[in-house]
Enzyme design. Structure first.
Site, PDB file in Angstrom:
ATOM      1  N   LYS A 215       0.678  -1.273   0.061  1.00 55.15           N
ATOM      2  CA  LYS A 215       0.051   0.093   0.077  1.00 55.15           C
ATOM      3  C   LYS A 215       0.937   1.336   0.052  1.00 55.15           C
ATOM      4  CE  LYS A 215      -0.591   0.365   5.125  1.00 55.15           C
ATOM      5  NZ  LYS A 215      -0.029   1.440   5.237  1.00 55.15           N
TER       6      LYS A 215
ATOM      7  N   LYS B  52       0.272   0.070   9.975  1.00 54.33           N
ATOM      8  CA  LYS B  52       1.651   0.449   9.436  1.00 54.33           C
ATOM      9  C   LYS B  52       1.415   1.865   9.074  1.00 54.33           C
ATOM     10  CE  LYS B  52       3.535  -3.461   9.180  1.00 54.33           C
ATOM     11  NZ  LYS B  52       2.708  -4.278  10.298  1.00 54.33           N
ATOM     12  N   ASP B  53       2.428   2.691   8.785  1.00 51.63           N
ATOM     13  CA  ASP B  53       2.569   4.044   8.574  1.00 51.63           C
ATOM     14  C   ASP B  53       1.564   4.368   7.450  1.00 51.63           C
ATOM     15  OD1 ASP B  53       5.109   4.860  10.039  1.00 51.63           O
ATOM     16  OD2 ASP B  53       5.541   3.011   9.560  1.00 51.63           O
ATOM     17  N   ARG B  54       1.013   5.457   7.382  1.00 49.38           N
ATOM     18  CA  ARG B  54       0.303   5.973   6.135  1.00 49.38           C
ATOM     19  C   ARG B  54       1.116   6.424   5.211  1.00 49.38           C
ATOM     20  NH1 ARG B  54      -4.719  10.377   6.196  1.00 49.38           N
ATOM     21  NH2 ARG B  54      -4.967  10.411   4.009  1.00 49.38           N
TER      22      ARG B  54
END
Length: 351
Positions: free
Chosen positions: A50, A79-81
């Site tokens: 992503k 998880k980090d955006r």
């Protein structure tokens, strides 16, 4: 009332500086799975990449395109955006699941691989995350920074909770205390955020004192030590050479308190030191006990495994792996003073 200070550095404040996440490709996170899909069963596990997407949003989109209920979509961790991240998701497997996925388009999401498994992927089912980071506009002495990195590779870093845990200017601690103390009706998710912020704040206070004392990365009398890679703890009443050797080999780590009620407590010097720090925050302790939060322990030391670095002109490339529940920014803060390009554009904090 509960300001989050600049927690002390074990190597002193760094003099180098730079920018992280100038573009999404500068922050790459790859999940280290604990379980591999068996190849058969009623759930389809998806290895997903992503870009600039929130984990929970991706899960809801996967539910939508597979005609699943959102609660039946699984993932191991958030998880980090503002990053490129690769992680496993699971969806219920039906006769049309793979066809629906093949025809679906989700912005910023690519399914790289898929395998069937007997169970839904549950939260926490991961061994950690591997980070590939690029710091741009690096300014500093490469030799000095390399020496700091060598020390970090040998000793690890203090395992502070990152600022994102506490919200903007630490407001999660203050708001959490006010609302929990007054026993407001708080949604479960928000209550969890508040309690986590308060416990993390207290843990950081104890760890900060250990850093000032210079014994954050060794076992002292009465400490509870944690076996690396597990949550298993055991008492170290009088640590000897064998314990010290295991600490140096990163086989065990000293721990600090995630306060609450009950739970195994340290003794001796370690207990005295923790009580001296925590007695400064009696109201926060009372709130945690009133909420029936169970006490636990957390490693005082964070070891970035497989740490490698490379200077490339005005950039610094870093690669390392961290266990679940730890922060890449906790490692970065000991290396250099960094600015987050996304935060400077009023975007969300690092996760």
């Amino acid at each position: 009332m509960f300001e989050t200070p600049e927690w002390p550095y074990f190597l002193g404040a760094p003099r180098a500086q730079g920018f992280i996440r100038t573009c999404v490709d500068d922050f790459v996170v790859e999940e280290i799975p604990r379980v591999k899909p068996a190849g058969e069963g009623g759930h389809l596990w998806l290895w997903v990449e992503k870009r600039s997407a929130n984990t929970d949003w991706v899960a809801k989109e996967l539910a939508r395109v597979t005609d699943s209920v959102p609660r039946d979509v699984g993932y191991a961790g958030l998880k980090d955006r503002h990053a490129i991240t690769r992680q496993w998701f699971s969806v219920p497997a039906t006769t049309t699941t793979e066809e629906n996925l093949g025809n679906a388009v989700i912005e910023g999401v690519t399914v790289l691989d898929s395998h069937r498994h007997t169970r839904k992927l549950k939260r926490g089912t991961l061994d950690g995350n591997r980070f590939h980071l690029k710091i741009r506009q690096f300014e500093g002495d490469e030799k000095e920074t390399g020496q700091r990195l060598e020390q970090i590779r040998a000793s690890g870093v203090p395992n502070y909770f990152g600022p994102q845990r506490f919200g903007h200017r630490g407001q999660n601690v203050e708001q959490g205390f006010q609302q929990l103390q007054k026993r407001f009706r708080i949604p479960r998710h928000k209550r969890s955020i508040f309690l986590s912020a308060i416990r993390s704040y207290l843990f950081n206070q104890v760890l900060a004192e250990r850093v000032r004392r210079g014994d954050w990365n060794t076992v002292i009398d009465g400490d509870l030590a944690m076996l690396a890679g597990t949550q298993s703890i055991f008492p170290c009443d009088k640590p000897g050479e064998d314990i010290e050797d295991r600490v140096k080999r990163h086989d065990i780590h000293p721990t600090g308190p995630m306060p609450g009620e009950n739970g195994t407590q340290p003794t001796g010097l370690a207990a005295e030191m923790e009580q001296t720090v925590l007695q400064n925050w009696p109201l926060l302790i009372e709130v945690l006990k009133a909420q029936r939060v169970q006490a636990s322990r957390r490693s005082l030391r964070l070891y970035p495994a497989e740490l490698e670095w490379h200077f490339d002109g005005d950039s610094l490339d870093l690669v390392f792996a961290l266990p679940p529940g730890s922060y890449a920014t906790t490692v970065l803060r000991e290396i250099l003073v960094f600015a987050d390009a996304h935060r400077s554009r009023d975007s969300e904090n690092i996760g």
